[in-house]
Design an enzyme around this catalytic site. Sequence first.
Site, PDB file in Angstrom:
ATOM      1  CB  SER A  56      71.461  22.556  -5.376  1.00  8.35           C
ATOM      2  OG  SER A  56      71.121  21.198  -5.531  1.00  8.35           O
ATOM      3  CE  LYS A  59      72.902  20.770  -9.144  1.00  6.39           C
ATOM      4  NZ  LYS A  59      72.588  20.228  -7.817  1.00  6.39           N
ATOM      5  CE1 TYR A 170      69.504  21.178 -10.256  1.00  9.96           C
ATOM      6  CE2 TYR A 170      68.047  20.264  -8.576  1.00  9.96           C
ATOM      7  CZ  TYR A 170      69.144  21.035  -8.927  1.00  9.96           C
ATOM      8  OH  TYR A 170      69.879  21.643  -7.946  1.00  9.96           O
TER       9      TYR A 170
END
Length: 405
Positions: A56, A59, A170
Site C-alpha cells: 500500500s 498508494k 479502507y
Amino acid sequence: MASFEEQIQKACDERIIPGVVLLATDAEGKFQYKKAFGPKDPNQPMGLDSTFILASCTKLMTSIAALQCVERGQIGLDDDVSEILPELEKPEILEGYEDGSEKPILKTAREKITLRLLLTHASGIAYDAIHPNLVRWRTLRGQEPGMGSLPMMDRISVPLVFEPGSGWIYGTGLDWAGVLISRLNHTSLEAYMQQHIWNAVGAKDITFHQELKPSVKQNLVKMSMRGNMEKPAFQLAVKSENGVEWTDDLVYDDPTEDEYGGSGAIGSPVEYLKIMHSILANDGRLLKPGTVEDMFKPQLGKESLQALMGFREQPMWIDTFASLPLGTKIDYGLGGLLILNDLKTGLKKGSLTWSGLPNLLWTIDRDSGLALLYASNILPFGDFQSATYQKLFEKEMYDRYTAQS
C-alpha cells in the site's frame, strides 16, 4: 547503554524482527540516514539495494499520478469518475441480506463517486476481506475474499458499503484511480509512472512487473512471518513471543498482468525515498507547489472523519505497527493519513503518513522538514515487535535531526 544501531542489529540477529532498511532525509539533503540491518534471506545480508513488496505504499505514487492528471486539466478532483470509469456509474450499495436468505439487499447510490473520494477512501468501495457483507458476497459467488485468484478488475468490482461521501473504509479506491490514470493517458500505469514519476526523480528500481527490471527481482527480500499462520497475508498480527521465520508466501503473483494502483508495486526503499523527498522539498519535479499544499490539507467531511476515527481507534489496532496513540487527531489528505497534533516521538502536526502490508511505514513531516521510511518484509500486518523498533527509529531520527539543526 547500547546504541540505536546496536539495538536494531541485535533485534535482527536474534530474529525478533526481520532485516530492515531504515531511511531518513531532510528537505535540503543535509541530514541523511541510510542503513540496512539483518538478513535479506537465509544466505545474504540486507543491503541498501534490497527491494521490497511495497504494497500500500504504492498508494502515494498513484495519488501523485492522479494529481498530475488534475493539474493537466484531464479531470477534476470533484468530477464524476464514471465518465472515465463507466463501471462506477450508478453503483449499488450492499446493505445486507434478506432474513434467512442469501439474497443481498442492494440499492442504487444517490451520490456520484469522485476522484477525491477514491483518493481518500470515502467512496464506499471497501476491500472485500475487511467487510462482513462483502466477505459473504464473495463467498456466495464461490470466490475467496482478499488478494489473488481473480483478475484485478473482477477483484476491485464490488458493491459499495455506504453512500459515497458518507463514511470511510479502507478499500480499492486507489486501484480504480490507477485504472483511471491509465485510461486518461492511453498507457499502462507502469509506463505512466516510469515517465512521469520514476524518471522525474531518478528512481530506477520500482516496478509493477519484476520481469521488466531484473535488479528488482534479484534483490527482493525474502518474506518473513511471525507465528505459524496458514494465510499470514490475510490476518492481523497478534502479540507473540515467537521469533521471525522465513516463508515462501510471495503475497503477489509473479509474473502478473495486473497493475494495482493501491498495492501492486515492488521496489527499492532508497528509490522510493526520492519520491518522498520531492514532496517534502516541494521542488516541483512531481507536482506544482499548490498541489503539494493541497495534499497536506484535511479532505474528509464530518461523517467520513467520524468513520475514520472509529476505524483507527478499534482495539485491534492499539500498539500495532503504524498505530498512533489513542486520542491522536487525524484526518485524511490526498495521499495518506494526516496527523493533526504533535507526537512524543517528534512527529509534528500536519505530517502525512501511510503503511504497507509487510510492515513498511513512510512519513513526510513538512513542519520539521523530515521524511522517514521504515522498510521490512514481514507478515502479518501490524506486527507488534516491529512497532516497537519503528517507534524507536522515529524518535532516534528526530533526536539526531534536532541535535544537528
